[in-house]
Design a protein around this motif. Structure first.
Motif, PDB file in Angstrom:
ATOM      1  N   GLY A 126      39.524 -11.425   5.827  1.00  0.00           N
ATOM      2  CA  GLY A 126      39.426 -11.494   4.368  1.00  0.00           C
ATOM      3  C   GLY A 126      40.815 -11.494   3.770  1.00  0.00           C
ATOM      4  O   GLY A 126      41.772 -11.030   4.399  1.00  0.00           O
ATOM      5  N   MET A 127      40.951 -12.022   2.558  1.00  0.00           N
ATOM      6  CA  MET A 127      42.246 -12.045   1.879  1.00  0.00           C
ATOM      7  C   MET A 127      42.073 -11.738   0.399  1.00  0.00           C
ATOM      8  O   MET A 127      40.941 -11.728  -0.110  1.00  0.00           O
ATOM      9  N   VAL A 128      43.195 -11.497  -0.273  1.00  0.00           N
ATOM     10  CA  VAL A 128      43.153 -11.288  -1.718  1.00  0.00           C
ATOM     11  C   VAL A 128      43.589 -12.563  -2.423  1.00  0.00           C
ATOM     12  O   VAL A 128      44.097 -13.506  -1.803  1.00  0.00           O
ATOM     13  N   ASN A 129      43.403 -12.582  -3.729  1.00  0.00           N
ATOM     14  CA  ASN A 129      43.462 -13.853  -4.465  1.00  0.00           C
ATOM     15  C   ASN A 129      44.857 -14.339  -4.837  1.00  0.00           C
ATOM     16  O   ASN A 129      44.991 -15.392  -5.452  1.00  0.00           O
ATOM     17  N   ASP A 130      45.910 -13.609  -4.478  1.00  0.00           N
ATOM     18  CA  ASP A 130      47.248 -14.095  -4.814  1.00  0.00           C
ATOM     19  C   ASP A 130      48.048 -14.489  -3.573  1.00  0.00           C
ATOM     20  O   ASP A 130      49.278 -14.602  -3.615  1.00  0.00           O
ATOM     21  N   LYS A 131      47.356 -14.714  -2.456  1.00  0.00           N
ATOM     22  CA  LYS A 131      48.017 -15.118  -1.220  1.00  0.00           C
ATOM     23  C   LYS A 131      47.717 -16.589  -0.914  1.00  0.00           C
ATOM     24  O   LYS A 131      46.765 -17.173  -1.432  1.00  0.00           O
ATOM     25  N   ASP A 132      48.525 -17.162  -0.031  1.00  0.00           N
ATOM     26  CA  ASP A 132      48.417 -18.582   0.307  1.00  0.00           C
ATOM     27  C   ASP A 132      47.350 -18.781   1.381  1.00  0.00           C
ATOM     28  O   ASP A 132      47.648 -19.071   2.542  1.00  0.00           O
ATOM     29  N   ILE A 133      46.097 -18.617   1.000  1.00  0.00           N
ATOM     30  CA  ILE A 133      45.013 -18.674   1.976  1.00  0.00           C
ATOM     31  C   ILE A 133      44.894 -20.045   2.623  1.00  0.00           C
ATOM     32  O   ILE A 133      44.571 -20.155   3.802  1.00  0.00           O
ATOM     33  N   ASP A 134      45.167 -21.112   1.890  1.00  0.00           N
ATOM     34  CA  ASP A 134      45.010 -22.461   2.452  1.00  0.00           C
ATOM     35  C   ASP A 134      45.898 -22.661   3.679  1.00  0.00           C
ATOM     36  O   ASP A 134      45.459 -23.213   4.687  1.00  0.00           O
ATOM     37  N   ASN A 135      47.137 -22.198   3.610  1.00  0.00           N
ATOM     38  CA  ASN A 135      48.041 -22.366   4.743  1.00  0.00           C
ATOM     39  C   ASN A 135      47.813 -21.316   5.826  1.00  0.00           C
ATOM     40  O   ASN A 135      48.041 -21.584   7.007  1.00  0.00           O
ATOM     41  N   VAL A 136      47.377 -20.124   5.451  1.00  0.00           N
ATOM     42  CA  VAL A 136      47.055 -19.116   6.466  1.00  0.00           C
ATOM     43  C   VAL A 136      45.883 -19.585   7.318  1.00  0.00           C
ATOM     44  O   VAL A 136      45.899 -19.463   8.558  1.00  0.00           O
ATOM     45  N   ILE A 137      44.842 -20.136   6.701  1.00  0.00           N
ATOM     46  CA  ILE A 137      43.666 -20.586   7.444  1.00  0.00           C
ATOM     47  C   ILE A 137      44.035 -21.643   8.481  1.00  0.00           C
ATOM     48  O   ILE A 137      43.453 -21.681   9.569  1.00  0.00           O
ATOM     49  N   LYS A 138      45.026 -22.471   8.176  1.00  0.00           N
ATOM     50  CA  LYS A 138      45.452 -23.485   9.144  1.00  0.00           C
ATOM     51  C   LYS A 138      46.048 -22.862  10.401  1.00  0.00           C
ATOM     52  O   LYS A 138      46.124 -23.521  11.443  1.00  0.00           O
ATOM     53  N   MET A 139      46.463 -21.604  10.317  1.00  0.00           N
ATOM     54  CA  MET A 139      47.073 -20.930  11.461  1.00  0.00           C
ATOM     55  C   MET A 139      46.066 -20.175  12.316  1.00  0.00           C
ATOM     56  O   MET A 139      46.401 -19.711  13.404  1.00  0.00           O
ATOM     57  N   LEU A 140      44.846 -20.012  11.828  1.00  0.00           N
ATOM     58  CA  LEU A 140      43.863 -19.198  12.554  1.00  0.00           C
ATOM     59  C   LEU A 140      43.374 -19.911  13.816  1.00  0.00           C
ATOM     60  O   LEU A 140      43.232 -21.135  13.831  1.00  0.00           O
ATOM     61  N   PRO A 141      43.100 -19.147  14.869  1.00  0.00           N
ATOM     62  CA  PRO A 141      42.619 -19.744  16.127  1.00  0.00           C
ATOM     63  C   PRO A 141      41.314 -20.509  15.939  1.00  0.00           C
ATOM     64  O   PRO A 141      40.402 -20.035  15.250  1.00  0.00           O
TER      65      PRO A 141
END
Length: 440
Positions: A353-368
Motif C-alpha cells: 500500500g502507499m500514500v497519495n503523495d508518492k510516485d506510485i506509478d514508477n514504484v509499481i514498475k519496480m515491483l517483482p
C-alpha cells in the motif's frame, strides 16, 4: 486526561502532516522560537547532532545514538514518525519517554500552546527538547521532520550536521528539482559547524559546497574515496552483515537492508569526524581503534535493542519468513526492488500500500512480476484506496487481490503462504505501522 486521551488530543486537535497531509504542515520557525523561549531554551543544555536527508535519517540517527550509548554517553534520540506508540519519537538511551511525562507536559502547557496554534510536530519537538534537558542528556541526536531550513528542529546549534542523501520527495514543499530540495536540506548547515554528506550527485554537491563555504563549515562527502569507510560488505547469514572498513577493520551489523551500506558508511564518517573533534578520542591509538571496532560492532548489532529502531528490512517471522520495510518512495524502492529480486523462495507474497503523495506509478514498475499481491490501505487519510493501487498494478502486469486493511491482507497472505514462501509487507511507513500494531 489519560495517556490515550492525551495522544488522541495531540493527533486530532493539532495539525498533523502524517495524518492529514499538506494542511498539517507548517513551515517557518516562529512557533518553534516562541516555544523555545517559553521553556527557557532547553536545547542549549545539551549538545546535539542534527540529521536531515530524503532517506536513511532514521537508520543513521539510530546507529549514531547506539554508538554514543555504547561509548558511555547519555543520549537523547528524537525521530519520526512513530510506528506503534507516540513515545517512540522521544527516547533517552533507548527508553521511551514515560506516559506520565507526556500527560503532564500536555496538561500543564495546553493553555499556552492552544493560543499559539502550533502544529503537532512543533509541540512534539518542544516536548523532546524539554525532556532531554530535564533528563540531563549529554548529547541528543535530532532528526528533522521535513526539509531542513524551515523545519522546526532547526533552532538548534549542533556540534555536527549530517545530510544523508537527496531524492525527490515532498516536492510540494521542498521544490521540484534536486538542487532546490538540497537547498532546503542544506539549511541545517550552521556557521563553523562541520557537516557530513552521505551521498551527493553533481547537481546537489555544488549546493552543499556553496552553503558550507558561506557558513565556513568543514564539509566531508562520505562517498568520496578519501573519506569512504566501507570497502566491502558480505552477508554472514540472514541476520548479520560483515563490513570491511578502512579505519576500523571488520565490523558487524544486524541491519539487513541493502540500503544500509550507504548509511553505515555515512555513520562511520560521522564517527571519525566526532573523533577529530575530541569525542571518542581514546580511540585514536591502535588499542583504542581495536576497542572502537568492538564497540561499533556491539552498537550496530544491537541497534534495534539500544534505540528501538524497527521496520528496516525487519524479519518478524521465520516460517514462512515475513519481512517488513518502511521504504516508501522511489529512491527507497530502487534498493528494495533489487533486494526482493535476490530473495530465494518458492513463492513471494507482497502486502502493498502507499500514500497519495508518492510516485506510485514508477514504484509499481519496480515491483517483482512473479509475486502474489495483497493490495491494501493503511489507517490514514493519506492512504491511496486499494482499488486504485490494484488497477495500476494490473495495468503493469501484476496479479493480486485487494483488502481494506493491513490486518486482513496479512491474514490472507499467511493463509496462502507455504512454509518455504516469503512474505513482504511495505510500500508505506503507515502500512508497516499498522502491521506491527495489529499483526505482531
Amino acid at each position: 486526561m489519560t495517556y490515550r486521551e492525551t495522544t488522541e488530543y495531540l493527533f486530532n486537535q493539532l495539525p498533523m502532516f502524517e495524518r492529514i497531509g499538506d494542511k498539517g504542515y507548517k513551515s517557518g520557525l516562529d512557533n518553534s522560537l516562541s516555544l523555545d523561549v517559553h521553556f527557557g531554551h532547553p536545547h542549549s543544555n545539551f549538545k546535539t547532532i542534527h540529521i536531515a536527508g530524503t532517506n536513511g535519517k532514521g537508520s543513521c540517527s539510530s546507529m549514531i545514538a547506539a554508538m554514543l550509548q555504547t561509548a558511555g554517553y547519555k543520549v537523547g534520540l528524537y525521530t519520526s514518525p512513530h510506528l506503534v506508540d507516540f513515545r517512540e519519537r522521544i527516547r533517552v538511551n533507548g527508553r521511551m519517554v514515560s506516559e506520565q511525562y507526556v500527560m503532564e507536559f500536555v496538561e500543564k502547557e495546553r493553555s499556552f500552546f492552544e493560543k499559539l496554534h502550533p502544529s503537532f510536530f512543533e509541540i512534539t519537538t518542544a516536548m523532546a527538547f524539554k525532556y532531554f534537558s530535564d533528563m540531563k542528556v549529554d548529547i541528543a541526536v535530532i532528526e528533522t521532520g521535513l526539509g531542513g531550513r524551515l523545519d522546526c528542529t532547526n533552532i538548534i546549534n549542533p556540534m555536527i550536521s549530517v545530510i544523508t542523501n537527496i531524492s525527490f520527495d515532498h516536492t510540494q514543499f521542498l521544490g521540484n528539482t534536486l538542487a532546490q530540495i538540497a537547498g532546503e536540506k542544506a539549511g541545517i548547515i550552521k556557521e563553523d559547524v562541520p557537516v557530513v554528506i552521505g551521498n551527493a550527485t553533481a547537481e546537489t554537491r555544488t549546493v552543499f559546497e556553496k552553503k558550507a563555504y558561506e557558513m565556513r563549515s568543514e564539509i566531508r562527502f562520505a562517498q568520496d574515496s578519501d573519506n569512504k569507510e566501507v570497502k566491502e560488505v558480505r552477508n554472514i547469514d540472514d541476520s548479520t552483515l560483515l563490513y570491511y572498513t578502512k579505519s576500523f577493520g571488520e565490523v558487524k551489523s544486524s541491519l539487513m537492508g541493502n540500503y544500509q551500506e550507504e548509511n553505515v558508511n555515512t555513520v562511520l564518517v560521522v564517527l571519525k569526524t566526532l573523533m577529530s573533534m575530541g569525542y571518542l578520542c581514546e580511540c585514536l591509538s591502535e588499542k583504542g581503534r581495536e576497542n572502537m571496532r568492538v564497540e561499533i560492532t556491539e552498537a550496530f548489532t544491537n541497534v534495534s535493542k539500544l534505540t528501538g529502531l524497527s521496520g528496516r528490512w525487519q524479519t518478524v517471522k521465520t516460517t514462512p519468513r515475513v519481512v517488513c520495510d518502511t521504504g516508501h518512495n522511489l529512491a527507497g524502492w530502487r534498493y528494495l526492488s533489487r533486494q526482493l529480486g535476490e530473495v530465494k523462495c518458492k513463492q513471494m507474497h507482497i502486502i502493498f500500500g502507499m500514500v497519495n503523495d508518492k510516485d506510485i506509478d514508477n514504484v509499481i514498475k519496480m515491483l517483482p512480476k512473479n509475486a502474489i499481491y495483497y493490495f491494501t490501505e493503511a489507517d490514514t487519510h493519506r492512504a491511496l484506496p486499494w482499488v486504485e493501487i490494484q488497477q495500476k498494478a494490473i495495468a503493469n502486469g501484476l496479479y493480486g487481490v485487494g483488502y481494506p486493511s493491513v490486518k486482513e491482507s496479512f491474514a490472507a497472505a499467511l493463509r496462502n503462504a507455504a512454509h518455504d514462501d516469503f512474505v513482504f509487507v511495505g510500500g508505506s511507513s503507515y502500512v508497516v505501522a499498522d502491521f506491527l500494531r495489529d499483526c505482531i
